[in-house]
Design an enzyme around this catalytic site. Sequence first.
Site, PDB file in Angstrom:
ATOM      1  N   GLU A  13       0.829  -1.212   0.000  1.00 20.68           N
ATOM      2  CA  GLU A  13       0.000   0.000   0.000  1.00 20.68           C
ATOM      3  C   GLU A  13       0.862   1.261   0.000  1.00 20.68           C
ATOM      4  O   GLU A  13       0.544   2.238  -0.671  1.00 20.68           O
ATOM      5  CB  GLU A  13      -0.935   0.007   1.215  1.00 20.68           C
ATOM      6  CG  GLU A  13      -1.964  -1.118   1.245  1.00 20.68           C
ATOM      7  CD  GLU A  13      -3.035  -1.022   0.169  1.00 20.68           C
ATOM      8  OE1 GLU A  13      -3.044  -0.029  -0.582  1.00 20.68           O
ATOM      9  OE2 GLU A  13      -3.859  -1.949   0.065  1.00 20.68           O
ATOM     10  N   ARG A  25       0.823   3.803  -3.236  1.00 16.93           N
ATOM     11  CA  ARG A  25       0.206   5.111  -2.991  1.00 16.93           C
ATOM     12  C   ARG A  25       1.268   6.184  -2.743  1.00 16.93           C
ATOM     13  O   ARG A  25       1.212   7.265  -3.323  1.00 16.93           O
ATOM     14  CB  ARG A  25      -0.737   5.039  -1.795  1.00 16.93           C
ATOM     15  CG  ARG A  25      -1.862   4.038  -2.003  1.00 16.93           C
ATOM     16  CD  ARG A  25      -2.860   4.055  -0.865  1.00 16.93           C
ATOM     17  NE  ARG A  25      -3.637   2.816  -0.862  1.00 16.93           N
ATOM     18  CZ  ARG A  25      -4.897   2.723  -0.477  1.00 16.93           C
ATOM     19  NH1 ARG A  25      -5.546   3.770  -0.049  1.00 16.93           N
ATOM     20  NH2 ARG A  25      -5.533   1.565  -0.494  1.00 16.93           N
ATOM     21  N   ASP A  77      -5.176  -9.849  -8.130  1.00 15.59           N
ATOM     22  CA  ASP A  77      -5.486  -8.952  -9.254  1.00 15.59           C
ATOM     23  C   ASP A  77      -4.292  -8.271  -9.911  1.00 15.59           C
ATOM     24  O   ASP A  77      -3.985  -8.478 -11.092  1.00 15.59           O
ATOM     25  CB  ASP A  77      -6.521  -7.894  -8.807  1.00 15.59           C
ATOM     26  CG  ASP A  77      -6.170  -7.193  -7.481  1.00 15.59           C
ATOM     27  OD1 ASP A  77      -5.142  -7.532  -6.870  1.00 15.59           O
ATOM     28  OD2 ASP A  77      -6.936  -6.297  -7.072  1.00 15.59           O
ATOM     29  N   GLU A  86     -11.916   0.838 -10.386  1.00 12.75           N
ATOM     30  CA  GLU A  86     -11.557  -0.082 -11.472  1.00 12.75           C
ATOM     31  C   GLU A  86     -12.412   0.060 -12.735  1.00 12.75           C
ATOM     32  O   GLU A  86     -11.897  -0.009 -13.857  1.00 12.75           O
ATOM     33  CB  GLU A  86     -11.583  -1.534 -10.977  1.00 12.75           C
ATOM     34  CG  GLU A  86     -10.467  -1.892 -10.006  1.00 12.75           C
ATOM     35  CD  GLU A  86     -10.667  -1.357  -8.594  1.00 12.75           C
ATOM     36  OE1 GLU A  86     -11.814  -0.976  -8.256  1.00 12.75           O
ATOM     37  OE2 GLU A  86      -9.688  -1.313  -7.827  1.00 12.75           O
ATOM     38  N   THR A 137      -0.722   0.715 -10.234  1.00  7.41           N
ATOM     39  CA  THR A 137      -2.053   0.202  -9.874  1.00  7.41           C
ATOM     40  C   THR A 137      -2.837   1.176  -8.995  1.00  7.41           C
ATOM     41  O   THR A 137      -3.990   0.937  -8.673  1.00  7.41           O
ATOM     42  CB  THR A 137      -1.949  -1.195  -9.222  1.00  7.41           C
ATOM     43  OG1 THR A 137      -3.245  -1.777  -9.153  1.00  7.41           O
ATOM     44  CG2 THR A 137      -1.330  -1.119  -7.831  1.00  7.41           C
TER      45      THR A 137
HETATM   46  C1  DMJ Z   1      -6.209   0.677  -4.914  1.00  5.56           C
HETATM   47  O1  DMJ Z   1      -5.412   0.857  -3.818  1.00  5.56           O
HETATM   48  C2  DMJ Z   1      -5.481   0.035  -6.041  1.00  5.56           C
HETATM   49  O2  DMJ Z   1      -6.159   0.233  -7.222  1.00  5.56           O
HETATM   50  C3  DMJ Z   1      -5.278  -1.427  -5.810  1.00  5.56           C
HETATM   51  O3  DMJ Z   1      -4.695  -2.041  -6.911  1.00  5.56           O
HETATM   52  C4  DMJ Z   1      -6.602  -2.090  -5.539  1.00  5.56           C
HETATM   53  N1  DMJ Z   1      -7.310  -1.441  -4.492  1.00  5.56           N
HETATM   54  C5  DMJ Z   1      -7.460  -0.017  -4.537  1.00  5.56           C
HETATM   55  C6  DMJ Z   1      -8.619   0.496  -5.353  1.00  5.56           C
HETATM   56  O4  DMJ Z   1      -9.704  -0.283  -5.404  1.00  5.56           O
END
Ligand code: DMJ
Length: 670
Positions: free
Chosen positions: A301, A305, A434, A570, A659
């Site tokens: 995370e 981020r 994912d 998403e 992501t």
């Molecule tokens: C985000 O932190 C990122 O997109 C991660 O890959 C999946 N979860 C959240 C958004 O849903």
Amino acid sequence: SSAAAAGSPRRDFISVTLGPEEAAGVGGYNNSKAWRRRSCWRKWKQLSRLQRSVILFLFAFLAVCGVISYTSMGETWKSIANKSLDDQRTEQEIPRLKPANPAVLPAPQKADTKHGDYPELSLQKPPKPPRVRRGPSNLQIKAPRRDTRLKTRHDTMRAVEELVEADKVEKTEKSIISWRGAVIEPDQSTEPPSSKIMELEKPSPVEPEDQKEPVPINERQLAVIEAFRHAWKGYKDFAWGHDELKPLSKSYSEWFGLGLTLIDALDTMWILGLKEEFEEARKWVANDLVFDKNVDVNLFESTIRILGGLLSTYHLSGDSLFLEKAKDIGNRLMPAFKTPSKIPYSDVNIGRGTAHPPRWTSDSTVAEVTSIQLEFRELSRLTGDEKFRKAVDEVMKHVHILSGKNDGLVPMFINTNSGQFTHLGVYTLGARADSYYEYLLKQWIQGGKKENELLEDYMRAIEGVKKHLLQRSEPKKLTFVGELAHGHFSAKMDHLVCFLPGTLALGAHNGLAADHMKLAETLIETCYQMYAQVETGLSPEIVHFNLHAQKGHKDIEIKPADRHNLLRPETVESLFYMYRFTGDKKYQDWGWEILQNFNRYTRVPTGGYTSINNVQNPSNPEPRDKMESFFLGETLKYMFLLFSDDIDLINLDKYVFNTEAHPLPIWVPA
Ligand code: DMJ
């Protein structure tokens, strides 16, 4: 009078012969040019050859000395002149933001890449002082058409350019302004990136496109800006500098205590052109963001981020403050890789430099350990320090050869001691797996499409999806991605899986199988239906599809435990890719519907948006009192990009999104 001594056959003496007038002391003073020339020539002729040679040699010697001293004086003067120019510049407050990196960066090179090996990142020469530019080539200042009525991003840019010009002329001591809001006070001016940072390259090949007419911001984009401002107001008023806003209780929640929402939102503000907000946030990063804290953070995370957010903001703004912070957090996350298997632990204490798995297991999540690569690889490229890249490449190499996959599909857990997959037999494209698939493709794109193992694993996995996880629902025959548990198919699909249509489309755009695009088209329709078939027009966290037609039943069933919506990105993310690659306006229209429904059911009047507990109850969606950082980092950013018709607004041939929707440069052009 004669001073000559004549008569010797060897004329190795000086003889001076005066003319009759002089000798006689008559005729007065004759200084005519002709006379002087004649007289000199006569004297020269009277000299011996040796005397002439000596004189000529002296002249030549003096001439050479003269040339040498002229050149070195020139250099001295030039440097003095330059120095004084520089001094003047400082006084006149030339923008001090360091130039943005070019959108397309040089490919790391390796002379001999063995099949099955990851090419080394070839780290580049130490930097020359970067060229002064105000933004990445595709986001650079362009003059808008004079008659453009609508407010454009470029209006802002031009206004800022004019300000900067005026600043120079007036020689004021005001703040320095750069496009997209980076107003840097003199005392905050950023240091040049470390000497190990790669040299900035030639202008991006797309620079001529910068001359294209600016694309005006449209009404829908303005609505996104308005939504962002509303969300930001709540964060600013009640949660400033904290991780997440709790908009109903007008307070905040802390996860890592690192201003998560603020960092996640930095590049969104830059892209939306929110100058003031960006400036204010930048000041917080400069003055208040401290990573030297005794706090446990989740490696994945905080990488996607924080590290991702700082790196992309560095690329967009060119402000080295963000790179310095990225280096700091990157270094502090490294202890996570000190495990017996080199598969990182899930948690790191960034103050103490210790790492550990969760309390109840020594497993890490597969998606987590394989979705930190874009960020660490980019950090290596920027700093010249290969340890970041080596650590994350090691994980990919290891997972590549690991047994326990099912036609390219991976289990959800991996053990940090043994390095083996655990909980075998369960395969999903949702939570915990994912972004493994997403990053296979995106690393391949980031590295210039050379790392064959990544591509192989990606292609194999998509075949695995087709073989094991695709089904069609009833009655609408929506194609969806289910899950496989020990040989049993489950018609369950997380909203998280809706990243897949966008990723498939990105792959097809990069030359992969055309049927990936077809699949993307069918899957995005399904993801849209996950919104459209629900009472609030918002998707739940998880849906179950009906495999058999039943009277009065829709395709989608929602279990009570799954009917929350966390403002996730998403589907809008995939809509953005689909619109970019097809130009089909229906994708924009679907995104517009979703934005309106977010406004209808999740907007908190006093500022901010909230997650909700029940997407099936329009009269009481049960607000959860939390605005996730990805709503600003991802959802609204993808909305803004979806509604834009400017393909150069984060051009997908130059940037790859991590992501968490933070764009990072592709190392070589597509
Ligand atoms: C985000 O932190 C990122 O997109 C991660 O890959 C999946 N979860 C959240 C958004 O849903």
